[in-house]
Design a protein around this motif. Structure first.
Motif, short mmCIF file in Angstrom:
data_model
loop_
_atom_site.label_atom_id
_atom_site.label_comp_id
_atom_site.label_asym_id
_atom_site.label_seq_id
_atom_site.Cartn_x
_atom_site.Cartn_y
_atom_site.Cartn_z
N VAL A 9 -9.00 6.02 -11.89
CA VAL A 9 -9.52 5.08 -10.89
C VAL A 9 -8.99 5.51 -9.53
O VAL A 9 -7.78 5.61 -9.33
N VAL A 10 -9.91 5.79 -8.62
CA VAL A 10 -9.56 6.19 -7.25
C VAL A 10 -9.71 4.97 -6.36
O VAL A 10 -10.81 4.43 -6.21
N ARG A 11 -8.62 4.53 -5.77
CA ARG A 11 -8.67 3.41 -4.82
C ARG A 11 -8.78 3.97 -3.41
O ARG A 11 -7.97 4.79 -3.00
N LYS A 12 -9.79 3.52 -2.70
CA LYS A 12 -10.07 4.08 -1.38
C LYS A 12 -10.12 2.97 -0.33
O LYS A 12 -10.37 1.81 -0.65
N GLY A 13 -9.87 3.37 0.92
CA GLY A 13 -9.87 2.40 2.00
C GLY A 13 -8.61 1.58 2.07
O GLY A 13 -8.60 0.52 2.70
N PHE A 14 -7.53 2.05 1.47
CA PHE A 14 -6.29 1.26 1.49
C PHE A 14 -5.46 1.50 2.75
O PHE A 14 -4.52 0.76 3.01
N ARG A 15 -5.83 2.53 3.52
CA ARG A 15 -5.17 2.75 4.80
C ARG A 15 -5.76 1.79 5.83
O ARG A 15 -6.97 1.79 6.05
N PRO A 16 -4.95 0.98 6.50
CA PRO A 16 -5.50 -0.10 7.33
C PRO A 16 -6.42 0.36 8.44
O PRO A 16 -7.32 -0.38 8.84
N ALA A 17 -6.24 1.59 8.94
CA ALA A 17 -6.99 2.01 10.12
C ALA A 17 -8.15 2.94 9.81
O ALA A 17 -8.85 3.37 10.72
N ILE A 18 -8.38 3.27 8.53
CA ILE A 18 -9.45 4.22 8.18
C ILE A 18 -10.30 3.63 7.06
O ILE A 18 -9.79 3.28 6.00
N ASP A 19 -11.61 3.57 7.28
CA ASP A 19 -12.51 3.15 6.22
C ASP A 19 -12.74 4.32 5.28
O ASP A 19 -12.39 5.47 5.59
N GLU B 154 -11.47 10.02 2.94
CA GLU B 154 -11.56 8.87 3.82
C GLU B 154 -12.54 9.22 4.96
O GLU B 154 -12.93 10.38 5.13
N ASN B 155 -12.91 8.22 5.75
CA ASN B 155 -13.94 8.44 6.76
C ASN B 155 -13.51 9.30 7.93
O ASN B 155 -14.34 9.68 8.75
N ASP B 156 -12.23 9.65 8.02
CA ASP B 156 -11.84 10.62 9.04
C ASP B 156 -12.23 12.03 8.63
O ASP B 156 -12.13 12.97 9.43
N ARG B 157 -12.69 12.18 7.37
CA ARG B 157 -13.20 13.42 6.81
C ARG B 157 -12.13 14.48 6.59
O ARG B 157 -12.46 15.62 6.25
N THR B 158 -10.88 14.14 6.81
CA THR B 158 -9.80 15.10 6.57
C THR B 158 -8.79 14.59 5.55
O THR B 158 -8.06 15.40 4.96
N THR B 159 -8.72 13.29 5.34
CA THR B 159 -7.76 12.71 4.40
C THR B 159 -8.39 12.69 3.01
O THR B 159 -9.30 11.91 2.74
#
Length: 218
Positions: free
Chosen positions: A113-123, A130-135
């Motif tokens: 199970v991959v949990r995504k969007g857990f970083r407060p500043a990145i969708d 992640e939506n920064d396309r590098t993480t």
């Protein structure tokens, strides 16, 4: 439509955000979103020996929530450090019932199970980045180490998290297949006409992503 033979050793089913938060009655409901559960369960029972799942897993006050930006409304677009960001209703909040995998989803074959969007500043839309396309989430490395070569996608929503995941799968070197009747989309208006579902299909087909129905899977 041509049939696709499933290789039970090299193919894996990706279950994207099959969570109550995206289903009728949820905070960010996809029309008819709950219909994907039964289709996913049939695929798990009859076609695939391996699966992974993703979960939107946002902390309260996540930067993609409209509520985090006074004066802004859901579905507006703002500019963040990593680019344009659609603002959403609060959804997929960590520990909430809506953020859990749907209780009727058969989880016996879900190996990761991959949990995504857990970083407060990145969708995060994609299962891979992640939506920064590098993480990176690390999913590509996991799948390659396990020997998987082709990913079949089911879940929510066709035009966002499913589409971004399929796109990144191709860029990571996997063959990607979207099982259309195992997905549902939001269908927001798109630039240039049509909906975001239409735009996603065009983008993915140009990358070589195949679109099939469960009837085509052998």
């Amino acid at each position: 439509m041509d049939r696709i033979a499933i290789d039970r050793r090299a193919d894996i089913l990706g279950l994207i955000d099959i969570q109550p938060t995206f289903m009728p009655g949820g905070e960010l409901a996809v029309p008819d979103g709950d219909a994907v559960v039964a289709v996913a369960n049939r695929l798990l029972a009859d076609r695939f020996d391996h699966a992974f799942a993703t979960q939107d897993w946002h902390p309260a006050g996540h930067h993609s929530f409209a509520s985090a930006h006074p004066g802004r409304a859901p579905f507006e677009t703002i500019r963040l450090a990593y680019g344009d960001q659609t603002l959403w209703p609060d959804h997929g909040v960590q520990g909430s019932p809506g953020a859990a995998l749907h209780p009727a989803l058969d989880q016996a074959k879900i190996e990761l199970v991959v949990r995504k969007g857990f970083r407060p500043a990145i969708d995060s839309y994609s299962a891979f980045f992640e939506n920064d396309r590098t993480t990176a989430t690390g999913l590509a490395g996991y799948l390659k180490e396990r020997g998987f070569r082709r990913i079949f996608f089911a879940g929510l929503a066709t035009d966002f998290c499913v589409a971004y995941s399929a796109e990144d799968a191709v860029r990571a070197g996997f063959a990607a297949v979207v099982v259309e009747d195992a997905c549902r989309g939001i269908g927001m208006p798109a630039e240039g006409g049509g909906t975001t579902i239409d735009a996603a299909r065009r983008r993915l087909k140009a990358l070589g992503v195949r679109f099939v129905t469960t009837a085509a899977l052998g």
